[in-house]
Scaffold this motif. Structure first.
Motif, PDB file in Angstrom:
ATOM      1  N   GLN A   1      61.715  45.080  79.846  1.00  0.00           N
ATOM      2  CA  GLN A   1      62.585  45.983  80.592  1.00  0.00           C
ATOM      3  C   GLN A   1      62.791  45.500  82.022  1.00  0.00           C
ATOM      4  O   GLN A   1      63.908  45.542  82.545  1.00  0.00           O
ATOM      5  N   GLY A   2      61.708  45.015  82.653  1.00  0.00           N
ATOM      6  CA  GLY A   2      61.810  44.577  84.040  1.00  0.00           C
ATOM      7  C   GLY A   2      62.706  43.366  84.202  1.00  0.00           C
ATOM      8  O   GLY A   2      63.585  43.338  85.075  1.00  0.00           O
ATOM      9  N   ALA A   3      62.497  42.359  83.355  1.00  0.00           N
ATOM     10  CA  ALA A   3      63.314  41.142  83.440  1.00  0.00           C
ATOM     11  C   ALA A   3      64.771  41.450  83.114  1.00  0.00           C
ATOM     12  O   ALA A   3      65.693  40.946  83.764  1.00  0.00           O
ATOM     13  N   MET A   4      64.975  42.279  82.105  1.00  0.00           N
ATOM     14  CA  MET A   4      66.342  42.628  81.723  1.00  0.00           C
ATOM     15  C   MET A   4      67.030  43.463  82.792  1.00  0.00           C
ATOM     16  O   MET A   4      68.206  43.255  83.091  1.00  0.00           O
ATOM     17  N   ASP A   5      66.292  44.425  83.372  1.00  0.00           N
ATOM     18  CA  ASP A   5      66.876  45.252  84.432  1.00  0.00           C
ATOM     19  C   ASP A   5      67.271  44.394  85.631  1.00  0.00           C
ATOM     20  O   ASP A   5      68.341  44.575  86.222  1.00  0.00           O
ATOM     21  N   LEU A   6      66.395  43.467  85.988  1.00  0.00           N
ATOM     22  CA  LEU A   6      66.685  42.566  87.110  1.00  0.00           C
ATOM     23  C   LEU A   6      67.905  41.704  86.807  1.00  0.00           C
ATOM     24  O   LEU A   6      68.787  41.532  87.645  1.00  0.00           O
ATOM     25  N   ALA A   7      67.957  41.190  85.586  1.00  0.00           N
ATOM     26  CA  ALA A   7      69.096  40.353  85.188  1.00  0.00           C
ATOM     27  C   ALA A   7      70.388  41.163  85.158  1.00  0.00           C
ATOM     28  O   ALA A   7      71.451  40.686  85.565  1.00  0.00           O
ATOM     29  N   GLU A   8      70.273  42.404  84.702  1.00  0.00           N
ATOM     30  CA  GLU A   8      71.474  43.236  84.568  1.00  0.00           C
ATOM     31  C   GLU A   8      72.059  43.615  85.928  1.00  0.00           C
ATOM     32  O   GLU A   8      73.269  43.836  86.047  1.00  0.00           O
ATOM     33  N   LYS A   9      71.239  43.683  86.955  1.00  0.00           N
ATOM     34  CA  LYS A   9      71.755  43.951  88.297  1.00  0.00           C
ATOM     35  C   LYS A   9      72.691  42.842  88.751  1.00  0.00           C
ATOM     36  O   LYS A   9      73.678  43.094  89.448  1.00  0.00           O
ATOM     37  N   GLN A  10      72.374  41.612  88.363  1.00  0.00           N
ATOM     38  CA  GLN A  10      73.173  40.470  88.780  1.00  0.00           C
ATOM     39  C   GLN A  10      74.363  40.227  87.860  1.00  0.00           C
ATOM     40  O   GLN A  10      75.453  39.904  88.316  1.00  0.00           O
ATOM     41  N   SER A  11      74.153  40.380  86.548  1.00  0.00           N
ATOM     42  CA  SER A  11      75.206  40.099  85.564  1.00  0.00           C
ATOM     43  C   SER A  11      75.299  41.272  84.589  1.00  0.00           C
ATOM     44  O   SER A  11      74.903  41.164  83.426  1.00  0.00           O
ATOM     45  N   PRO A  12      75.794  42.414  85.052  1.00  0.00           N
ATOM     46  CA  PRO A  12      75.709  43.652  84.273  1.00  0.00           C
ATOM     47  C   PRO A  12      76.333  43.616  82.882  1.00  0.00           C
ATOM     48  O   PRO A  12      75.691  43.988  81.900  1.00  0.00           O
ATOM     49  N   GLU A  13      77.583  43.179  82.781  1.00  0.00           N
ATOM     50  CA  GLU A  13      78.249  43.215  81.482  1.00  0.00           C
ATOM     51  C   GLU A  13      77.614  42.250  80.496  1.00  0.00           C
ATOM     52  O   GLU A  13      77.377  42.599  79.329  1.00  0.00           O
ATOM     53  N   ALA A  14      77.339  41.037  80.946  1.00  0.00           N
ATOM     54  CA  ALA A  14      76.786  40.015  80.057  1.00  0.00           C
ATOM     55  C   ALA A  14      75.390  40.391  79.572  1.00  0.00           C
ATOM     56  O   ALA A  14      75.088  40.288  78.376  1.00  0.00           O
ATOM     57  N   VAL A  15      74.536  40.850  80.472  1.00  0.00           N
ATOM     58  CA  VAL A  15      73.166  41.164  80.088  1.00  0.00           C
ATOM     59  C   VAL A  15      73.125  42.428  79.230  1.00  0.00           C
ATOM     60  O   VAL A  15      72.290  42.547  78.326  1.00  0.00           O
ATOM     61  N   LYS A  16      74.017  43.349  79.488  1.00  0.00           N
ATOM     62  CA  LYS A  16      74.104  44.534  78.619  1.00  0.00           C
ATOM     63  C   LYS A  16      74.388  44.119  77.183  1.00  0.00           C
ATOM     64  O   LYS A  16      73.789  44.629  76.231  1.00  0.00           O
ATOM     65  N   ARG A  17      75.282  43.148  77.012  1.00  0.00           N
ATOM     66  CA  ARG A  17      75.621  42.668  75.665  1.00  0.00           C
ATOM     67  C   ARG A  17      74.425  41.936  75.046  1.00  0.00           C
ATOM     68  O   ARG A  17      74.146  42.105  73.850  1.00  0.00           O
ATOM     69  N   ILE A  18      73.693  41.167  75.839  1.00  0.00           N
ATOM     70  CA  ILE A  18      72.516  40.464  75.326  1.00  0.00           C
ATOM     71  C   ILE A  18      71.460  41.465  74.874  1.00  0.00           C
ATOM     72  O   ILE A  18      70.815  41.288  73.828  1.00  0.00           O
ATOM     73  N   ARG A  19      71.302  42.544  75.628  1.00  0.00           N
ATOM     74  CA  ARG A  19      70.354  43.587  75.240  1.00  0.00           C
ATOM     75  C   ARG A  19      70.744  44.180  73.891  1.00  0.00           C
ATOM     76  O   ARG A  19      69.869  44.431  73.045  1.00  0.00           O
ATOM     77  N   GLU A  20      72.020  44.412  73.696  1.00  0.00           N
ATOM     78  CA  GLU A  20      72.486  44.984  72.430  1.00  0.00           C
ATOM     79  C   GLU A  20      72.209  44.031  71.279  1.00  0.00           C
ATOM     80  O   GLU A  20      71.713  44.443  70.225  1.00  0.00           O
ATOM     81  N   LEU A  21      72.527  42.756  71.471  1.00  0.00           N
ATOM     82  CA  LEU A  21      72.296  41.759  70.421  1.00  0.00           C
ATOM     83  C   LEU A  21      70.810  41.613  70.127  1.00  0.00           C
ATOM     84  O   LEU A  21      70.394  41.468  68.970  1.00  0.00           O
ATOM     85  N   ALA A  22      69.988  41.656  71.183  1.00  0.00           N
ATOM     86  CA  ALA A  22      68.541  41.538  71.017  1.00  0.00           C
ATOM     87  C   ALA A  22      67.966  42.723  70.245  1.00  0.00           C
ATOM     88  O   ALA A  22      67.115  42.566  69.366  1.00  0.00           O
ATOM     89  N   ALA A  23      68.453  43.919  70.552  1.00  0.00           N
ATOM     90  CA  ALA A  23      67.979  45.116  69.854  1.00  0.00           C
ATOM     91  C   ALA A  23      68.365  45.043  68.375  1.00  0.00           C
ATOM     92  O   ALA A  23      67.548  45.355  67.498  1.00  0.00           O
ATOM     93  N   ASP A  24      69.575  44.619  68.085  1.00  0.00           N
ATOM     94  CA  ASP A  24      70.037  44.523  66.703  1.00  0.00           C
ATOM     95  C   ASP A  24      69.229  43.503  65.904  1.00  0.00           C
ATOM     96  O   ASP A  24      69.026  43.650  64.698  1.00  0.00           O
ATOM     97  N   ALA A  25      68.780  42.437  66.590  1.00  0.00           N
ATOM     98  CA  ALA A  25      68.073  41.354  65.908  1.00  0.00           C
ATOM     99  C   ALA A  25      66.554  41.522  65.930  1.00  0.00           C
ATOM    100  O   ALA A  25      65.820  40.679  65.427  1.00  0.00           O
ATOM    101  N   GLY A  26      66.069  42.633  66.501  1.00  0.00           N
ATOM    102  CA  GLY A  26      64.635  42.847  66.586  1.00  0.00           C
ATOM    103  C   GLY A  26      63.945  41.897  67.541  1.00  0.00           C
ATOM    104  O   GLY A  26      62.783  41.538  67.357  1.00  0.00           O
ATOM    105  N   MET A  27      64.648  41.501  68.608  1.00  0.00           N
ATOM    106  CA  MET A  27      64.099  40.553  69.579  1.00  0.00           C
ATOM    107  C   MET A  27      63.659  41.229  70.864  1.00  0.00           C
ATOM    108  O   MET A  27      63.386  40.561  71.861  1.00  0.00           O
ATOM    109  N   ALA A  28      63.603  42.565  70.845  1.00  0.00           N
ATOM    110  CA  ALA A  28      63.144  43.324  72.014  1.00  0.00           C
ATOM    111  C   ALA A  28      61.891  44.109  71.614  1.00  0.00           C
ATOM    112  O   ALA A  28      61.838  44.669  70.522  1.00  0.00           O
ATOM    113  N   PRO A  29      60.867  44.154  72.483  1.00  0.00           N
ATOM    114  CA  PRO A  29      59.633  44.893  72.137  1.00  0.00           C
ATOM    115  C   PRO A  29      59.885  46.393  72.077  1.00  0.00           C
ATOM    116  O   PRO A  29      60.807  46.904  72.665  1.00  0.00           O
TER     117      PRO A  29
END
Length: 325
Positions: free
Chosen positions: A297-325
């Motif tokens: 959450q911390g790394a993703m939140d930090l990344a999303e502050k800088q690149s909001p749209e792109a990192v939001k999409r990566i979070r979605e893909l990661a959740a769908d693929a079971g790549m997020a804790p």
């Protein structure tokens, strides 16, 4: 006469072949110098494989951070001043945090490609004039070197731990206060007791000689360390289709091999630390769960502050693929 003609033709063919080899020599920029083990073993191995698979038609010349500062390397590569870049996403956070977000995921290179994240990251960097070639993962991730053992009940409560911003959520989740220091400041800060520990990848404490000033290494580690290989998009587009296909094929195959190479490097490093008297201090199950959650959450939140749209999409893909804790 015939012998002279044959000799001349042989010389001409040799010169022509040499010109072809020289024409495909890539200028490779690294964010680290040779003291960082993966430069020689991981990047070097990849470049050697490219040369072998191309029958010597692809060669490379590597330059380190003395050529361009490590946090300012995207621009010269995107402008074609260098052809390739070996780096980590956190090193260009001020430009984009897309690659940095990869360090918080769960799952290796195969899952990264299967999930669609690899292609998505490639698309985002192409917008910046860069082509993603490979993500070479150290699955052993990050850890913390400590002067004193972890408290099983209170974690690192009350301690001061060196860590750049990406580490702060983990440090705080364990009850400690983060202190931002450059790599060169870590050793003296530990030596003088300015900090009680230092967060760093599992590869590297030996090179920094942290075993001289920290008696414990925190385990299990957290996250995974991505080492991205980019190429100037203009350079990539200038290559013929056969060469591009060869590079892509070698890169995808080497991504899996790199995982094992990193495991060997870390195993050797941990053996050295043990020989130097460093002891493992372990997180309990509850603490490990807190760390994994805080890291993602911390790394993703930090990344999303800088690149909001792109990192939001990566979070979605990661959740769908079971790549997020």
């Amino acid at each position: 006469m015939c012998r002279k003609f044959a000799l001349c033709m042989s010389l001409v063919m040799s010169l022509t072949l040499s010109q072809v080899l020289a024409a495909e020599q890539f200028r490779v920029l690294s964010s680290w110098d040779d003291s960082y083990e993966p430069v020689g073993q991981i990047l070097g191995g990849f470049l050697e494989r490219l040369e072998e698979e191309s029958n010597g038609e692809i060669t490379s010349r590597v330059s380190g951070p003395e050529t361009f500062p490590p946090f300012e390397q995207l621009d010269p590569v995107s402008r074609g001043l260098m052809d390739m870049l070996f780096t980590n996403g956190a090193y260009h956070y001020n430009d984009t945090a897309v690659a940095m977000s990869l360090d918080s995921l769960i799952g290796g290179p195969d899952k990264l490609r299967e999930s669609g994240i690899w292609d998505y990251v490639d698309e985002r960097y192409q917008e910046r004039g860069l082509k993603l070639i490979a993500v070479l993962y150290d699955m052993n991730g990050y850890a913390i070197m400590l002067r004193e053992a972890l408290d099983p009940d209170n974690g690192l409560k009350g301690r001061r731990i060196r860590g750049t911003p990406i580490y702060h959520p983990v440090i705080e989740a364990l009850g400690a206060s983060p202190v931002v220091l450059s790599a060169s400041e870590i050793y003296p800060a530990l030596e003088r007791g300015v900090v009680d520990g230092a967060a760093w990848p599992t590869v590297g404490p030996v090179g920094l000689r942290l075993y001289e000033v920290a008696d414990y290494m925190l385990r299990p580690s957290f996250g995974q360390v991505g080492h991205e290989v980019f190429m100037s998009l203009d350079k990539w587009n200038s290559l013929d289709e056969e060469t591009r296909d060869l590079i892509s094929k070698v890169a995808e195959e080497y991504e899996s091999e790199a995982v094992e190479k990193f495991n060997e490097i870390v195993a050797a490093e941990e053996a050295t630390l043990e020989e130097k008297g460093v002891t493992i201090t372990e997180l309990n199950e509850k603490q490990q769960a807190q760390v994994d959650k805080a890291w993602f959450q911390g790394a993703m939140d930090l990344a999303e502050k800088q690149s909001p749209e792109a990192v939001k999409r990566i979070r979605e893909l990661a959740a769908d693929a079971g790549m997020a804790p």
